[in-house]
Design an enzyme around this catalytic site. Sequence first.
Site, PDB file in Angstrom:
ATOM      1  N   HIS A  98       0.834  -1.205   0.000  1.00 63.02           N
ATOM      2  CA  HIS A  98       0.000   0.000   0.000  1.00 63.02           C
ATOM      3  C   HIS A  98       0.870   1.257   0.000  1.00 63.02           C
ATOM      4  CE1 HIS A  98      -2.861  -2.895   2.168  1.00 63.02           C
ATOM      5  NE2 HIS A  98      -3.511  -2.587   1.062  1.00 63.02           N
ATOM      6  N   ARG A 102      -3.531 -10.304   3.577  1.00 60.86           N
ATOM      7  CA  ARG A 102      -3.860 -11.680   3.954  1.00 60.86           C
ATOM      8  C   ARG A 102      -2.640 -12.463   4.433  1.00 60.86           C
ATOM      9  NH1 ARG A 102      -8.978 -12.999   1.595  1.00 60.86           N
ATOM     10  NH2 ARG A 102      -9.677 -11.304   0.252  1.00 60.86           N
TER      11      ARG A 102
HETATM   12  P1  AMP Z   1      -6.271  -4.091  -0.740  1.00 65.49           P
HETATM   13  O1  AMP Z   1      -6.176  -3.329   0.536  1.00 65.49           O
HETATM   14  O2  AMP Z   1      -5.641  -5.453  -0.689  1.00 65.49           O
HETATM   15  O3  AMP Z   1      -7.679  -4.096  -1.296  1.00 65.49           O
HETATM   16  O4  AMP Z   1      -5.383  -3.315  -1.796  1.00 65.49           O
HETATM   17  C1  AMP Z   1      -5.554  -1.927  -2.007  1.00 65.49           C
HETATM   18  C2  AMP Z   1      -4.724  -1.513  -3.172  1.00 65.49           C
HETATM   19  O5  AMP Z   1      -3.362  -1.825  -2.907  1.00 65.49           O
HETATM   20  C3  AMP Z   1      -5.092  -2.246  -4.480  1.00 65.49           C
HETATM   21  O6  AMP Z   1      -4.956  -1.341  -5.575  1.00 65.49           O
HETATM   22  C4  AMP Z   1      -4.074  -3.327  -4.533  1.00 65.49           C
HETATM   23  O7  AMP Z   1      -3.801  -3.767  -5.861  1.00 65.49           O
HETATM   24  C5  AMP Z   1      -2.862  -2.615  -3.953  1.00 65.49           C
HETATM   25  N1  AMP Z   1      -1.920  -3.593  -3.443  1.00 65.49           N
HETATM   26  C6  AMP Z   1      -2.115  -4.561  -2.522  1.00 65.49           C
HETATM   27  N2  AMP Z   1      -1.017  -5.307  -2.373  1.00 65.49           N
HETATM   28  C7  AMP Z   1      -0.090  -4.811  -3.227  1.00 65.49           C
HETATM   29  C8  AMP Z   1       1.258  -5.151  -3.558  1.00 65.49           C
HETATM   30  N3  AMP Z   1       1.871  -6.161  -2.973  1.00 65.49           N
HETATM   31  N4  AMP Z   1       1.879  -4.416  -4.495  1.00 65.49           N
HETATM   32  C9  AMP Z   1       1.254  -3.383  -5.117  1.00 65.49           C
HETATM   33  N5  AMP Z   1       0.004  -3.014  -4.855  1.00 65.49           N
HETATM   34  C10 AMP Z   1      -0.674  -3.723  -3.926  1.00 65.49           C
END
Ligand code: AMP
Length: 296
Positions: A37, A189
Site C-alpha cells: 500500500h 492476507r
Molecule cells: P487491498 O487493501 O488489498 O484491497 O489493496 C488496495 C490496493 O493496494 C489495491 O490497488 C491493490 O492492488 C494494492 N496492493 C495490494 N497489495 C499490493 C502489492 N503487494 N503491491 C502493489 N500493490 C498492492
Amino acid sequence: MRIVRTVDELRAALAERRAAGSRVGLVPTMGALHEGHLSLVRAARAENEAVVISVFVNPAQFDDASDLAAYPRQLERDAEIAAEAGVDLLFAPDAAEMYPEGFATVVHVEGALTETLEGAARGGSHFDGVATIVAKLLLAGLPDAAYFGRKDAQQLLVVQRMVADLRIPTRVVACPTSRDPDGLARSSRNARLSAEERLRALAIPRALDAAAAAAAAGERDAAALRALATETLRGAGIEAEYVALVRADSLAPLERLEDAALLAVAARVGEVRLIDNAVLRAAGGDPEPVHPDEEV
Ligand code: AMP
C-alpha cells in the site's frame, strides 16, 4: 493527518485543498496497511500535493462471509502507518456511510473482464462490489489520480474500464507489485499465514518465475507453461484454484504465448486465499511493453 468518516467531510476537506491549488491523489485500500500500500502512497505523493488514503473493508466484494469476518482490521495502527507515510487525509467510512439503508445501485462491468479468473472463482458479484465501491470512492473525492496495484491485475482492468466508460475524471495509475525480499507478493492476507504456510506460499512466486524462465527459454505452449506453474505449486502441497495464461489487456485465454501475456494464479495456502501474477515474455518476441505504462 486528518481522519474523516463521511463523504461530506471528505468533500469539504478536499475542497479546501483544491482551493489552495493542490492536486489530489487517492489510494483506495481495505486497510491492514503494508509496504505494498505504501508503494502506492509514494506514487501518489510524487504526483500530488494532497494524498488521501481510504480504508474500507467492502462487504459487497466478499463472496465468503468467513473471509469477510477474518479480514484483518486495525484502523488505529493504519492511521499511524498512513500518517508516518505522509498521507494528508485518511477516509475511513463505516458500512452505513457507504451503503445506507435503501442502497440499491450496482455498477456492473460486463464481459470477460469480470467473468473470468477472480470473477469465475469468487462469483459474479465480486467485481460488482469492487466497481461499485471504487465508483463511489472516486465520485466522493473526485481525485485527479487514483493509484492501484498490479498485484490485483484483473481489478485494475475492471477499474480502468469502468472509469473510461463512466468518464469519471480521474486518471487511473497502475503501480508495480511490491514483494517481500523472498518474492512473496505483499498482501494484508499474508498476516494470516502461519510460519510454515508462509514458507509454502513462496511456491507461488516460484511458479511464476519458473514459467517466466521457460517462456524466456523458448516455451510458447500455454498448456506447458501452465503445467510448469501448477507442478511447482503442487511440489509445495498447493493445489491452484486457477493458473491461467491470458492476454494482459482483455484477459482472453491464450493457447500460445506470442510476445507477452499475463500468467495469473490463485491458490489457497491453508485457509488463506492468495493471488499473484506475472508478465511472461516470449523469447524473441516483440519487446514492446505489455502495459502501455510499463517500465521495461
Ligand atoms: P487491498 O487493501 O488489498 O484491497 O489493496 C488496495 C490496493 O493496494 C489495491 O490497488 C491493490 O492492488 C494494492 N496492493 C495490494 N497489495 C499490493 C502489492 N503487494 N503491491 C502493489 N500493490 C498492492
